[in-house]
Design an enzyme around this catalytic site. Structure first.
Site, PDB file in Angstrom:
ATOM      1  N   GLY A 236      36.694  -7.031 -13.182  1.00 33.29           N
ATOM      2  CA  GLY A 236      36.296  -5.799 -13.087  1.00 33.29           C
ATOM      3  C   GLY A 236      35.462  -5.474 -11.923  1.00 33.29           C
ATOM      4  N   HIS A 237      36.248  -6.237 -10.961  1.00 30.82           N
ATOM      5  CA  HIS A 237      35.464  -6.000  -9.447  1.00 30.82           C
ATOM      6  C   HIS A 237      36.576  -6.544  -8.593  1.00 30.82           C
ATOM      7  CE1 HIS A 237      34.401 -10.204 -10.868  1.00 30.82           C
ATOM      8  NE2 HIS A 237      35.198 -10.468  -9.796  1.00 30.82           N
ATOM      9  N   THR A 238      36.196  -6.748  -7.189  1.00 24.64           N
ATOM     10  CA  THR A 238      36.959  -7.158  -6.293  1.00 24.64           C
ATOM     11  C   THR A 238      36.073  -7.894  -5.078  1.00 24.64           C
ATOM     12  OG1 THR A 238      38.893  -6.894  -4.946  1.00 24.64           O
ATOM     13  CG2 THR A 238      37.671  -5.064  -5.129  1.00 24.64           C
TER      14      THR A 238
ATOM     15  N   HIS B 204      40.504  -6.717 -10.205  1.00 25.70           N
ATOM     16  CA  HIS B 204      41.100  -7.459 -11.268  1.00 25.70           C
ATOM     17  C   HIS B 204      40.283  -7.439 -12.324  1.00 25.70           C
ATOM     18  CE1 HIS B 204      38.927 -10.141  -8.453  1.00 25.70           C
ATOM     19  NE2 HIS B 204      38.546 -10.662  -9.487  1.00 25.70           N
TER      20      HIS B 204
END
Ligand code: TYD
Length: 135
Positions: free
Chosen positions: A50-52, A97
């Site tokens: 839940g980040h990039t 992702h």
């Protein structure tokens, strides 16, 4: 888009009467490894990622069990099911992702090409969309 949404890597494996050996070798890893992470004890309802990142490239391998990884570059989305210890997915910078739907005590192995640095993370989806419009 500066980076692909994802790339799959097939690692060599060798099976004999006593088991299977999978090799994560330099030839198949498209960067210099700085960190190796293992994610385990994951609740089946859990959501990871839940980040990039601005710079970090990673390779995600589900070495036990199964999970889904959703990849999103701000335009295109793809959900991949990972359940093969000999298959890795390259997570590029500026690809959001999220991993979920964990099954059978999934264990994830992650290779990364940077030292851990919180400043490299983009944790807000709105910020991510602003960045991808710029790159
Ligand atoms: P996080 O990136 O949120 O995990 P995930 O991507 O699986 O959801 O990291 C979880 C915790 O671990 C957070 O407190 C930061 C710490 N951490 C490190 O100390 N080093 C690392 O290399 C990583 C990836 C995380």
């Amino acid at each position: 888009m500066k980076y692909p949404l994802y790339t799959l890597i097939n690692f060599p494996f060798f099976t004999n009467a006593t088991g299977t050996l999978t090799m994560f070798d330099r030839k198949n890893i498209p960067f210099e490894i700085r960190r190796v992470l293992i994610i385990r004890n994951i609740k089946s309802s859990g959501v990871r990622g839940g980040h990039t990142h601005h710079a970090t490239h990673q390779i995600l391998v589900c070495i036990k069990g199964q999970c889904d990884v959703e990849l999103d570059n701000g335009i295109e989305k793809k959900i991949l099911t990972l359940n093969d210890p000999a298959q890795g997915v390259v997570l590029y910078p500026y690809v959001w992702h999220t991993m979920q739907n964990f099954k059978n005590d999934a264990i994830l192995l992650v290779f990364a090409n940077t030292d851990y640095n919180e400043k490299d993370y983009i944790r807000s989806y709105d910020d991510f969309l602003k960045f991808v419009k710029k790159i």
